[in-house]
Design an enzyme around this catalytic site. Structure first.
Site, PDB file in Angstrom:
ATOM      1  CD  GLN A   1       6.633 -12.313 -13.217  1.00  0.00           C
ATOM      2  OE1 GLN A   1       6.384 -13.616 -13.289  1.00  0.00           O
ATOM      3  NE2 GLN A   1       7.643 -11.746 -13.414  1.00  0.00           N
TER       4      GLN A   1
ATOM      5  CG  HIS B   1     -12.388  21.979   8.680  1.00  0.00           C
ATOM      6  ND1 HIS B   1     -11.139  21.857   9.559  1.00  0.00           N
ATOM      7  CD2 HIS B   1     -13.428  21.506   9.761  1.00  0.00           C
ATOM      8  CE1 HIS B   1     -11.365  21.292  10.776  1.00  0.00           C
ATOM      9  NE2 HIS B   1     -12.791  21.163  10.892  1.00  0.00           N
TER      10      HIS B   1
ATOM     11  CB  CYS C   1     -12.109  23.604  13.318  1.00  0.00           C
ATOM     12  SG  CYS C   1     -13.423  22.877  13.806  1.00  0.00           S
TER      13      CYS C   1
ATOM     14  CB  SER D   1      -0.936   0.083   1.299  1.00  0.00           C
ATOM     15  OG  SER D   1      -0.167  -0.129   2.421  1.00  0.00           O
TER      16      SER D   1
ATOM     17  CG  ASP E   1      -7.135   8.308  -1.426  1.00  0.00           C
ATOM     18  OD1 ASP E   1      -6.146   8.755  -1.522  1.00  0.00           O
ATOM     19  OD2 ASP E   1      -7.057   6.783  -1.350  1.00  0.00           O
TER      20      ASP E   1
ATOM     21  CB  THR F   1       8.788  -7.787 -13.045  1.00  0.00           C
ATOM     22  OG1 THR F   1       9.280  -8.998 -13.270  1.00  0.00           O
ATOM     23  CG2 THR F   1       9.488  -6.767 -14.050  1.00  0.00           C
TER      24      THR F   1
ATOM     25  CD  GLU G   1      -9.219  22.567   6.680  1.00  0.00           C
ATOM     26  OE1 GLU G   1      -9.433  23.476   6.775  1.00  0.00           O
ATOM     27  OE2 GLU G   1      -9.242  21.562   7.596  1.00  0.00           O
TER      28      GLU G   1
ATOM     29  N   GLY H   1      -4.183   6.522  -4.747  1.00  0.00           N
ATOM     30  CA  GLY H   1      -5.278   7.622  -4.733  1.00  0.00           C
ATOM     31  C   GLY H   1      -4.878   8.687  -5.821  1.00  0.00           C
ATOM     32  CB  ILE H   2      -1.912  10.675  -6.270  1.00  0.00           C
ATOM     33  CG1 ILE H   2      -1.864  11.071  -5.086  1.00  0.00           C
ATOM     34  CG2 ILE H   2      -1.301  11.331  -7.471  1.00  0.00           C
ATOM     35  CD1 ILE H   2      -2.462  12.548  -4.773  1.00  0.00           C
TER      36      ILE H   2
HETATM   37  N1  GLN Z   1     -12.705  19.428  18.988  1.00  0.00           N
HETATM   38  C1  GLN Z   1     -13.118  20.741  18.610  1.00  0.00           C
HETATM   39  C2  GLN Z   1     -14.908  20.329  18.478  1.00  0.00           C
HETATM   40  O1  GLN Z   1     -14.999  19.377  18.524  1.00  0.00           O
HETATM   41  C3  GLN Z   1     -12.671  21.071  17.215  1.00  0.00           C
HETATM   42  C4  GLN Z   1     -13.068  20.344  16.254  1.00  0.00           C
HETATM   43  C5  GLN Z   1     -11.965  20.316  14.884  1.00  0.00           C
HETATM   44  O2  GLN Z   1     -11.081  21.162  14.806  1.00  0.00           O
HETATM   45  N2  GLN Z   1     -12.431  19.963  13.890  1.00  0.00           N
HETATM   46  O3  GLN Z   1     -15.357  21.201  18.230  1.00  0.00           O
END
Ligand code: GLN
Length: 544
Positions: A193, A507, A381, A13, A71, A189, A509, A18-19
Site C-alpha cells: 500500500q 562468451h 575467455c 529490490s 536482466d 499488504t 554462454e 527482471g524475470i
Molecule cells: N581479463 C581478460 C581480458 O581482458 C579476460 C576477459 C574476460 O574473461 N572476459 O582479456
C-alpha cells in the site's frame, strides 16, 4: 505505433522483477505479439562494464557490443530475441547526452533542468527503441524500487508518456513483495500500500499489481490490495516463489495476465501457445541423474556473477536429460588447497571469464588438473587464457609463461594485449566487444559441436593469444580450432590428446537458450556425463 508497458518495483529490490518482465514478454510473444524490452538503470555509471561483479553481478554483452545489465540476458533467454545497445539505458548515459548537448550549444540561453531536459532525453530513448525494433509492445523496466532518489527522473518520464502517446497505449505494472510474519503467520499488504501511495504521489496509478511472496496468497489478501490500491481484483496477480524461473510465464498466464494486457492495451492477439514452456518446465521438474560440474572462479560468493554461464549449463544438461550438480570452487581456495580435495568429484571443469590477477594461479591449477586427469574442460575467455598459460608451462617445462595481464615482464607472454588495445587509456567501453566471426577447423571438437564452419560469437576482452607461440604449442599438441577469418586471431583452441579440453576467446554462454543449448556447452556436458568420478560410479549389482 508501439504500445508501452512500464514496470516498476516496490517494497524491496531482488524480488525477481527482471524475470517477471521477461515472463511478460514470453506470454505476449506466445500470442504472436512482437515485443522488445528495455531496462532503465538509475545509477550514474554510463554502463556496468566498469563495475565489479560483486557490485553488479554479470555484465551481459549484446551482439552489437553493449555492456549491459544481466536482466538483458533473462530477456533474451525468455523472449528469444537478440537485443541491442538501445535496450539498456542508465542515468549516466542520459546525463552524459544532455550535458554534451549543452556544451554543443543546443540549448543556448536555456537553463538545463531535470524536467524537461532530462525527462525528454529519457522519453527519446523509449521512442528510439520502439522505432528501431518496430515491436507492437515495448516493455520497459525501471530498475530499483519506487522512492529511490536516482529513479525519480525515470518515473517522471514514464508518467509523462501516458499523455505523450495516449492513455490506451500505456500500461503500468507494479511488482511488490508481500512479507510473511512468522509470529502471526500472515502475509502483510501494508508495504505494498505504501509503495503504491508513493507511485500515486508522483502521478502514476498502477493498472496491475504483481505480488511476489514466499507463501500462497489468499483471496482475502487480493481483495484487500484491490481495495486499498484501487486496482481491479483480477489485476492483482499473485506470484509465489517457484522452483525454476522458467515456470514464471506459466504462472502469470494461469492468473490471466496475458489476456488482461491484451484487453487493456487493445492488442490484436492470437491464442496463447505456451506448450514449449510447459514441456520445458515438465522436464525441469522431473528427477534427473546429476552430472557434477566444477565452476572455478573468483567471484563465486556471488552466484549472479556467473548468471549466463549457470543458465547455459542448465540448458545443456536438460538436453542430455541430466541435472547439473554445480560445485562452486573458489579459485583462491584452490591456490591454498590441493586440487584433488576440491575437484575430486568433478566430471567436468569450467573456468569462466574474469579480470585481474587474484585467483588466476588457482584457475591454472584447475586447468592442469583437467589436462592430467583427462577431465573435460571448458574455458571461457579468461578460461582460455588460463588453459593456454597452463599448457605453455607444461610444454616449456617452466613456471614462467603467463599473460601480460598478470605478469607484464614474463619472458613467455603467451597471452598479450591486443595490438589495437595498446595505448587505450580509458577503461569504459573500450574492450573488444560484441559479435565477431570465427572460422572453425574441420574435424575439430569445436567444429563437431557447432556442425558449422563460420560462427559469430560475442566478445569482451583486451588480451588474446600471442601468435609468436603458435608453432611451439602446436607441436606440443594444441589445436587452433577456431580463427578469425583472416587467420590472425586464435578464437578457439583445444588439446589433441585429451577427451575434451576446449576453450574459446568469446562468451558462448550469452547465446544459449532454454530448449536450444549452446553447442559448446551441449558437447561439454555430453562428454562430462560419461566421466566416472568418486561418488559417481554406478552402484554394483547386489548379489542374490
Ligand atoms: N581479463 C581478460 C581480458 O581482458 C579476460 C576477459 C574476460 O574473461 N572476459 O582479456
Amino acid at each position: 505505433m508501439s504500445k508501452y508497458i512500464f514496470i516498476t518495483g516496490g517494497v524491496v529490490s531482488s524480488v525477481g522483477k527482471g524475470i517477471t518482465v521477461a515472463s511478460i514478454g514470453t506470454i505476449l510473444k506466445s500470442r504472436q505479439i512482437t515485443v522488445s524490452v528495455q531496462k532503465l538503470d538509475p545509477y550514474l555509471n554510463v554502463d556496468p562494464g566498469t563495475m565489479s561483479p560483486y557490485q553488479h553481478g554479470e555484465v551481459f554483452v549484446t551482439q552489437d557490443g553493449a555492456e549491459t545489465d544481466l536482466d538483458l540476458g533473462n530477456y533474451e533467454r525468455f523472449i528469444d530475441v537478440n537485443l541491442t545497445a538501445e535496450s539498456n539505458v542508465t542515468s549516466g548515459q542520459i546525463y552524459s547526452a544532455v550535458i554534451a548537448r549543452e556544451r554543443r550549444g543546443d540549448f543556448l540561453g536555456g537553463t538545463i533542468q531535470v524536467v524537461p531536459h532530462v525527462t525528454n532525453e529519457i522519453k527519446e530513448r523509449f521512442k528510439r527503441l520502439a522505432q528501431k525494433s518496430q515491436a507492437e509492445v515495448v516493455i520497459i523496466e525501471v530498475g530499483g524500487t519506487v522512492g529511490d532518489i536516482e529513479g525519480q527522473p525515470f518515473l517522471e518520464a514514464i508518467r509523462q508518456m501516458r499523455n505523450a502517446v495516449g492513455r490506451d497505449n500505456v500500461l503500468y505494472i507494479h511488482v511488490t513483495l508481500l512479507p510473511y510474519l512468522t509470529s502471526t503467520q500472515e502475509l502483510k499488504t501494508k508495504p505494498t500500500q505504501h509503495s503504491v501511495n508513493e507511485l500515486r504521489r508522483i502521478g502514476i496509478q498502477p493498472d496491475v499489481i504483481i505480488c511476489r511472496s514466499d507463501y500462497p496468497i489468499s483471496e482475502g489478501i487480493r481483495d484487500k490490495i484491490s481495495q486499498f490500491c484501487d486496482v481491479d481484483k483480477q489485476a492483482v496477480i499473485p506470484l509465489p516463489t517457484v522452483s525454476t524461473i522458467y515456470e514464471v510465464p506459466l504462472l502469470l498466464e494461469e492468473e490471466g495476465l496475458g489476456q488482461l494486457i491484451v484487453d487493456k492495451l487493445s492488442l490484436k492477439s492470437h491464442q496463447a501457445d505456451l506448450s514449449q514452456w510447459q514441456e520445458l518446465v515438465r522436464c525441469l521438474k522431473e528427477p534427473r541423474e546429476p552430472v557434477n560440474i566444477a565452476l572455478v572462479g573468483k567471484y563465486v560468493e556471488l552466484k549472479d556473477a556467473y548468471f549466463s554461464v549457470r543458465e547455459a549449463l542448465y540448458h545443456a544438461a536438460l538436453y542430455h536429460n541430466r541435472e547439473i550438480n554445480l560445485i562452486w570452487v573458489h579459485s583462491e581456495e584452490l591456490e591454498n588447497n590441493g586440487s584433488e580435495a576440491l575437484l575430486r568429484s568433478a566430471q567436468g571443469i569450467i573456468v569462466p571469464g574474469g579480470f585481474g590477477l587474484r585467483g588466476v594461479e588457482g584457475m591454472i591449477k584447475a586447468a592442469s588438473y583437467a589436462r592430467n586427469n583427462e577431465i573435460p574442460y571448458l574455458g571461457l575467455c579468461l578460461g582460455m587464457h588460463v588453459m593456454v598459460i597452463e599448457f605453455a608451462r607444461y610444454a616449456l617445462d617452466s613456471t614462467k609463461p603467463n599473460s601480460t595481464e598478470f605478469d607484464p615482464s614474463t619472458p613467455y607472454p603467451v597471452i598479450y594485449l591486443l595490438p589495437e588495445q595498446r595505448g587505450v587509456e580509458n577503461k569504459g567501453g573500450t574492450m573488444r566487444l560484441g559479435n565477431y566471426p570465427c572460422q572453425l577447423v574441420d574435424g575439430s571438437q569445436a567444429a563437431n559441436a557447432y556442425r558449422d564452419s563460420l560462427v559469430y560469437e560475442r566478445h569482451r576482452h583486451r588480451f588474446e593469444f600471442n601468435n609468436q607461440f603458435r608453432n611451439l604449442l602446436e607441436e606440443a599438441g594444441m589445436v587452433y580450432s577456431g580463427l578469425s577469418p583472416d587467420g590472425r586471431l586464435v578464437e578457439v583452441c583445444e588439446l589433441a590428446n585429451h577427451p575434451w579440453m576446449v576453450s574459446c576467446q568469446f562468451h558462448p554462454e550469452f547465446g544459449s537458450r532454454p530448449g536450444r543449448p549452446h553447442p559448446l556447452f551441449r558437447n561439454f556436458i555430453g562428454v562430462s556425463k560419461e566421466i566416472l568420478r568418486e561418488g559417481a560410479q554406478p552402484s554394483l549389482p547386489l548379489s542374490s
